[in-house]
Every structure is written in structure tokens, then in C-alpha cells.
Scaffold this active site. Structure first.
Site, PDB file in Angstrom:
ATOM      1  N   GLU A  99      -3.150   7.596  -3.885  1.00  0.00           N
ATOM      2  CA  GLU A  99      -3.639   6.990  -5.113  1.00  0.00           C
ATOM      3  C   GLU A  99      -5.014   7.548  -5.488  1.00  0.00           C
ATOM      4  O   GLU A  99      -5.845   7.710  -4.605  1.00  0.00           O
ATOM      5  CB  GLU A  99      -3.756   5.471  -4.857  1.00  0.00           C
ATOM      6  CG  GLU A  99      -3.199   4.644  -5.969  1.00  0.00           C
ATOM      7  CD  GLU A  99      -3.076   3.193  -5.583  1.00  0.00           C
ATOM      8  OE1 GLU A  99      -2.107   2.851  -4.880  1.00  0.00           O
ATOM      9  OE2 GLU A  99      -3.942   2.414  -5.992  1.00  0.00           O
ATOM     10  N   HIS A 158      -0.892   0.293  -9.910  1.00  0.00           N
ATOM     11  CA  HIS A 158      -1.512  -0.715  -9.028  1.00  0.00           C
ATOM     12  C   HIS A 158      -1.961  -1.964  -9.809  1.00  0.00           C
ATOM     13  O   HIS A 158      -3.153  -2.260  -9.895  1.00  0.00           O
ATOM     14  CB  HIS A 158      -2.698  -0.101  -8.266  1.00  0.00           C
ATOM     15  CG  HIS A 158      -2.981  -0.792  -6.974  1.00  0.00           C
ATOM     16  ND1 HIS A 158      -3.423  -0.158  -5.846  1.00  0.00           N
ATOM     17  CD2 HIS A 158      -2.876  -2.099  -6.621  1.00  0.00           C
ATOM     18  CE1 HIS A 158      -3.588  -1.023  -4.854  1.00  0.00           C
ATOM     19  NE2 HIS A 158      -3.264  -2.226  -5.308  1.00  0.00           N
ATOM     20  N   ARG A 177       0.858  -1.180   0.000  1.00  0.00           N
ATOM     21  CA  ARG A 177       0.000   0.000   0.000  1.00  0.00           C
ATOM     22  C   ARG A 177       0.895   1.232   0.000  1.00  0.00           C
ATOM     23  O   ARG A 177       1.928   1.267   0.683  1.00  0.00           O
ATOM     24  CB  ARG A 177      -0.904   0.018   1.231  1.00  0.00           C
ATOM     25  CG  ARG A 177      -2.079  -0.975   1.163  1.00  0.00           C
ATOM     26  CD  ARG A 177      -3.103  -0.572   0.097  1.00  0.00           C
ATOM     27  NE  ARG A 177      -4.250  -1.469   0.029  1.00  0.00           N
ATOM     28  CZ  ARG A 177      -4.360  -2.517  -0.794  1.00  0.00           C
ATOM     29  NH1 ARG A 177      -3.378  -2.809  -1.641  1.00  0.00           N
ATOM     30  NH2 ARG A 177      -5.449  -3.247  -0.800  1.00  0.00           N
ATOM     31  N   GLY A 179      -0.691  -5.125  -9.240  1.00  0.00           N
ATOM     32  CA  GLY A 179      -0.245  -6.341  -8.546  1.00  0.00           C
ATOM     33  C   GLY A 179      -1.024  -7.596  -8.892  1.00  0.00           C
ATOM     34  O   GLY A 179      -0.448  -8.638  -9.199  1.00  0.00           O
TER      35      GLY A 179
HETATM   36  C1  DGY Z   1      -5.306  -6.132  -3.111  1.00  0.00           C
HETATM   37  O1  DGY Z   1      -5.910  -7.170  -3.404  1.00  0.00           O
HETATM   38  O2  DGY Z   1      -5.237  -5.713  -1.963  1.00  0.00           O
HETATM   39  C2  DGY Z   1      -4.598  -5.426  -4.219  1.00  0.00           C
HETATM   40  O3  DGY Z   1      -4.051  -4.256  -3.836  1.00  0.00           O
HETATM   41  C3  DGY Z   1      -5.487  -5.318  -5.424  1.00  0.00           C
HETATM   42  O4  DGY Z   1      -5.475  -6.588  -5.940  1.00  0.00           O
END
Ligand code: DGY
Length: 339
Positions: A277, A295, A248, A297
Site C-alpha cells: 500500500e 483502505h 492488512r 474500512g
Molecule cells: C485500522 O484502524 O487499523 C484501519 O486499517 C484503519 O482504520
């Protein structure tokens, strides 16, 4: 529609963004679904508060704050908030429990995908991939040279993992192919067999900062982890160090990071997440040694379907009176059982 489907109860639910189709189909089959499709893409706060009123359940995203005001607007019939993310810092879980509302997230299904992305950022930042791409797109002309765009070796270096949960461990496991030594810091130390299995040694935070060539952050955002990385931490790191964050944004003081990158206090950073963000600190955007991506991920086709399917299953389980598999507040479930 079968007779069975006709006779079954259907619950009013809010879904705050278009999810992968299999998830929407699963929800639609059992619920009267109100789907926010924008514009704008993210549901505005006033629309969220208006539309959650009277709903029995909701699928929310990390862009929606689920707090006391949200629960007030929803009303006492709300049973479940199924977050479409593993991170749940957008949800006030304590308040949710107090209201007897189950809250769920989507762990496990995105672990490997997020670990892959952390590695992509690590490699890109170490080997200046984004900068090279920009150079060619700038069409300014270039010629191979012994000192052109030198990066940092990744292989046989020391990888420091901060936050040794599921994703941190998955990132650590990938390091063996690069012959790296892995050290980690976490407030909660797993049993020694986990350390052995993953091949990682514990370090206190300050030692990890000094020792690691690469640091990859995998902590949850809490009051304790907000600005865990700031001026002092960058000073402690090697000038050749690369910092990667796919957890984060507010875990890093972005202004301090921009200064550390500018002054050469650390070599480079790879960032998937940002303090405010979707804004990115303007100073970071000026720096060639900051690799920044929006973002991403968990952003693969398969993983986003898996997240949606899990969120939908959690939602429907709670509404049908079954315990959701990835429940964050078992106390709320016990409450529904009269416990
Ligand atoms: C999460 O799942 O917390 C990510 O940041 C988004 O997939």
C-alpha cells in the site's frame, strides 16, 4: 484562556496528519501541538524523525513506522505513541515497552463500521457491482440478458471468517440476515458461549478453505499471518468462492491472488487493503473480478471522529499520568508508576 488552563503544564506533541477537528481541539487544549499538514500528505520519514525530537507524545497513523530509529530520534522524554488505527503493525510494541513508552490503538470504535465495509465488498464482489458500474460508465451500450454478468448468490451460503476477533465476530453476526452458515478459524478459540452467541462453528483452516463460499479475513498482520493466503490456499478454495480482505494487505500474496482470479481458481475478490500500500498489484487492476477500494474500512464521518477522540484521550491521559484506556503495553504504564 482561563487561569486554570494557563497554570497547567502543556506538553509538546507531534500529530502526523490532520485529524477530525474535535480530536485536534482536544489535543490543542492541553498540548503544544505540532501538526504535519503536508505536502506531501503522509509525513516523510526524515521529517518524522526530525519533528519527533523532544516531544512528549505523538499521534501516529498506520503510514508511520514507529521503531527503534523513531524512539532514538524522539529522545527519552517520549511518554506515549497514540496510534490512530486499531491495527498496530506499524509499531514495534516490544521496542516501545523496552523504552518505557506507552503505545495505544483505537479498537471498538471502528468495529461495526469495518464489518459493514467487509460486507459491502463481499456483496460487490459476489454481484459484480464494480464491473457493472464500469460497464455503464464505458458508454458502450448494453442490453439485459439471461446470461449477462452472472454473479454468486450470497444468501444461504457458507461464510468463513478467518480471524475471529471483534471485527470478525461483527461480520459473522451480520450473516444471520442472509440465512448463512458461519464457520470460523482463529488460533485463539473464544469460549463456547461466544460461538453460540455469534452463531459460528470452529473449523481448522484447511477445512474452512474447502467449505466456505465466502471468506472474509480479519487477522492482525504478524509474521505468522504474512501470506497466509497464497497459491496453495486458493487451490483449496471453491472455484465459486469469493475472498474479502479488510485487514492488512500482506496477509495475501497478491501476485498469487491475481493468478487465481485470472485462471478462475476462485470467482472473485474484494480488497480494501494491499500488500505494498498504496500501490496495488498491476495485475489486479486488469481483472474485472477484483473489486478494489482504497483502505476505507473505518472511513465514515462518525467513526473517524470517534477514532480521533479516542487517540486524543489516550494521548492526554498518558501525559497527565492516567492510564490510557486502550493501552497495548501495560508494562510501560507500570514502569511509569515505578513498577
Ligand atoms: C485500522 O484502524 O487499523 C484501519 O486499517 C484503519 O482504520
Amino acid at each position: 484562556m482561563t487561569g486554570d488552563t494557563q497554570s497547567r503544564e502543556r506538553w509538546p506533541v507531534l500529530v502526523t496528519r490532520r485529524l477530525p477537528q474535535p480530536a485536534l481541539d482536544a489535543i490543542d487544549e492541553r498540548c503544544d501541538m505540532e501538526l504535519w499538514e503536508g505536502p506531501p500528505e503522509a509525513i516523510p520519514r526524515d521529517e518524522l524523525l526530525k519533528r519527533i525530537g523532544g516531544k512528549a507524545g505523538a499521534v501516529t497513523l498506520l503510514t508511520e513506522k514507529v521503531d527503534a530509529e523513531f524512539f532514538d530520534a524522539a529522545g527519552p522524554q517520549l511518554r506515549i505513541v497514540a496510534n490512530y488505527a486499531v491495527g498496530f503493525d506499524n509499531i514495534d510494541v516490544e521496542e516501545s515497552t523496552r523504552r518505557g513508552v506507552m503505545a495505544t490503538n483505537t479498537p471498538d470504535v471502528l468495529t461495526d463500521t469495518t464489518a459493514d465495509l467487509a460486507w459491502a465488498l463481499l456483496m460487490a464482489a459476489a454481484r459484480r457491482i464494480g464491473e457493472g458500474d464500469r460497464l455503464l460508465r464505458g458508454r458502450k451500450g448494453w442490453i439485459w440478458g439471461p446470461e449477462m454478468m452472472l454473479g454468486q448468490d450470497v444468501h444461504h451460503k457458507v461464510l468463513g471468517i478467518v480471524g475471529f476477533g471483534r471485527i470478525g465476530q461483527a461480520v459473522a453476526r451480520r450473516a444471520s440476515g442472509f440465512g448463512m452458515q458461519v464457520v470460523y478459524f482463529d488460533l485463539f478459540r473464544p469460549p463456547p458461549e461466544v460461538e453460540r452467541h455469534v452463531g459460528a462453528e470452529y473449523r481448522v483452516f484447511d477445512d474452512l478453505l474447502r467449505e466456505a463460499d465466502f471468506i472474509s479475513i480479519h487477522v492482525a498482520l504478524t509474521p505468522e499471518t504474512r501470506h497466509l493466503f497464497g497459491t496453495g490456499q486458493f487451490r483449496a478454495m471453491k472455484p465459486t468462492a469469493v475472498l474479502v480482505n479488510s485487514s492488512r494487505g500482506p496477509v495475501i500474496d497478491e501476485a498469487a491472488l491475481a493468478e487465481a482470479l485470472r485462471s478462475g481458481e476462485i470467482f472473485a475478490a474484494g480488497l480494501d487493503v494491499f500488500e505494498k500500500e498504496p500501490e496495488v498489484h498491476p495485475a489486479l487492476l486488469e481483472l474485472e473480478n477484483a473489486t478494489v477500494i482504497p483502505h476505507l474500512g473505518s472511513a465514515t464521518v462518525d467513526t473517524r471522529i470517534a477514532m480521533g477522540t479516542l487517540a486524543a484521550e489516550n494521548l492526554i491521559a498518558a501525559l497527565e499520568g492516567r492510564k490510557p484506556t486502550t493501552l497495548l503495553n501495560p508494562e510501560a504504564w507500570e514502569r511509569t508508576r515505578g513498577g
